[in-house]
Design a protein around this motif. Structure first.
Motif, PDB file in Angstrom:
ATOM      1  N   SER A  72     -14.572  -1.399 -26.111  1.00  0.00           N
ATOM      2  CA  SER A  72     -14.086  -0.411 -27.090  1.00  0.00           C
ATOM      3  C   SER A  72     -15.245   0.275 -27.804  1.00  0.00           C
ATOM      4  O   SER A  72     -15.181   1.464 -28.117  1.00  0.00           O
ATOM      5  N   CYS A 119     -18.756  12.618 -33.236  1.00  0.00           N
ATOM      6  CA  CYS A 119     -17.866  12.354 -34.363  1.00  0.00           C
ATOM      7  C   CYS A 119     -18.622  12.299 -35.689  1.00  0.00           C
ATOM      8  O   CYS A 119     -18.150  12.814 -36.697  1.00  0.00           O
ATOM      9  N   ALA A 163      -9.503  10.600 -32.906  1.00  0.00           N
ATOM     10  CA  ALA A 163      -9.849   9.217 -32.546  1.00  0.00           C
ATOM     11  C   ALA A 163      -8.842   8.236 -33.137  1.00  0.00           C
ATOM     12  O   ALA A 163      -8.453   7.261 -32.486  1.00  0.00           O
ATOM     13  N   ARG A 164      -8.407   8.517 -34.356  1.00  0.00           N
ATOM     14  CA  ARG A 164      -7.447   7.622 -35.014  1.00  0.00           C
ATOM     15  C   ARG A 164      -6.101   7.599 -34.284  1.00  0.00           C
ATOM     16  O   ARG A 164      -5.345   6.641 -34.404  1.00  0.00           O
ATOM     17  N   THR A 166      -5.847   7.989 -30.911  1.00  0.00           N
ATOM     18  CA  THR A 166      -6.079   7.721 -29.486  1.00  0.00           C
ATOM     19  C   THR A 166      -5.763   6.281 -29.131  1.00  0.00           C
ATOM     20  O   THR A 166      -6.268   5.353 -29.764  1.00  0.00           O
ATOM     21  N   LEU A 169      -8.963   3.731 -27.556  1.00  0.00           N
ATOM     22  CA  LEU A 169     -10.144   4.433 -28.062  1.00  0.00           C
ATOM     23  C   LEU A 169     -11.422   3.728 -27.621  1.00  0.00           C
ATOM     24  O   LEU A 169     -11.521   2.499 -27.688  1.00  0.00           O
ATOM     25  N   GLN A 170     -12.388   4.523 -27.163  1.00  0.00           N
ATOM     26  CA  GLN A 170     -13.716   4.003 -26.852  1.00  0.00           C
ATOM     27  C   GLN A 170     -14.757   4.835 -27.579  1.00  0.00           C
ATOM     28  O   GLN A 170     -14.698   6.072 -27.592  1.00  0.00           O
ATOM     29  N   VAL A 191     -17.119   9.871 -29.369  1.00  0.00           N
ATOM     30  CA  VAL A 191     -15.869   9.372 -28.800  1.00  0.00           C
ATOM     31  C   VAL A 191     -15.903   9.658 -27.302  1.00  0.00           C
ATOM     32  O   VAL A 191     -16.225  10.761 -26.875  1.00  0.00           O
ATOM     33  N   ASN A 193     -14.214  10.338 -23.863  1.00  0.00           N
ATOM     34  CA  ASN A 193     -12.975  10.891 -23.328  1.00  0.00           C
ATOM     35  C   ASN A 193     -13.038  10.869 -21.807  1.00  0.00           C
ATOM     36  O   ASN A 193     -13.876  11.551 -21.212  1.00  0.00           O
TER      37      ASN A 193
END
Length: 195
Positions: A72, A119, A163-164, A166, A169-170, A191, A193
């Motif tokens: 993550s 980010c 991101a919050r 997703t 999330l990674q 982030v 994707n």
């Protein structure tokens, strides 16, 4: 992908050195390098991807992370070198204008790739375990995102909001030394994707 010095391609490096696990490019910077993972976090401090001594070392993945970037939270390091070498350009993200204009990158793996969305940029101490202990983060990254939001010098609100929301999330964090104070580190949070 080729080294900025006209060196071996990603495919060639994968065949030469089994520690090579990815290739990182950050748009708008000179960051365009293979990533290695050594036996310890000191293995590649002063060694290039060919195994030769080099003051500039290599860009390397924290040993607590998985080489296939399935964690993550993934943390990579590089020396802050003059003339935009290695992670020398990370400090540019401390400038709000540069940060706003340079928001993307790419992480290339042998079997897949990720687009990177910048980010945040942090200026923190080297002993900050929220950022420098990747083993604590798996699954839910809400607490980490909260910390990033509170700590950021520069923050992309829309990337953070996405991101919050997703699933799976990674995050990929890029760290280098900073001269602002003893043991200061510039960390750019991106982030990942999947492409």
């Amino acid at each position: 992908m080729e080294n900025e010095d006209g060196g071996a391609s990603f495919e060639e490096l994968l065949a030469i050195n089994p520690d090579v696990c990815a290739w990182l490019t950050m748009d708008g910077t000179a960051i365009d390098y293979p990533i290695v993972k050594g036996e310890t976090n000191l293995t590649y401090i002063n060694m290039d991807v060919y195994g030769d001594f080099s003051l500039s070392g290599s860009i390397f993945l924290d040993v607590r992370n998985s080489s296939d970037f399935t964690d993550s939270y993934n943390l990579i390091y590089g020396h802050h070198m003059a003339n935009s070498l290695m992670f020398g350009d990370l400090e540019n993200y401390q400038d709000e204008t540069f940060f706003a204009e340079n928001t993307t990158g790419t992480l290339l793996l042998p079997d897949r790739s990720y687009s990177l969305s910048v980010c945040a940029c942090l200026l923190i101490g080297a002993s900050d375990d929220m950022i420098f202990d990747p083993s604590q983060w798996s699954g839910d990254l809400t607490e980490l995102l909260d910390y990033i939001e509170e700590t950021a010098l520069c923050l992309n609100e829309s990337v953070l909001a996405a991101a919050r929301e997703t699933d799976d999330l990674q995050i990929l964090a890029l760290s280098t030394c900073a001269s602002d104070y003893t043991d200061a580190r510039t960390v750019v949070i991106t982030v990942m994707n999947p492409n």
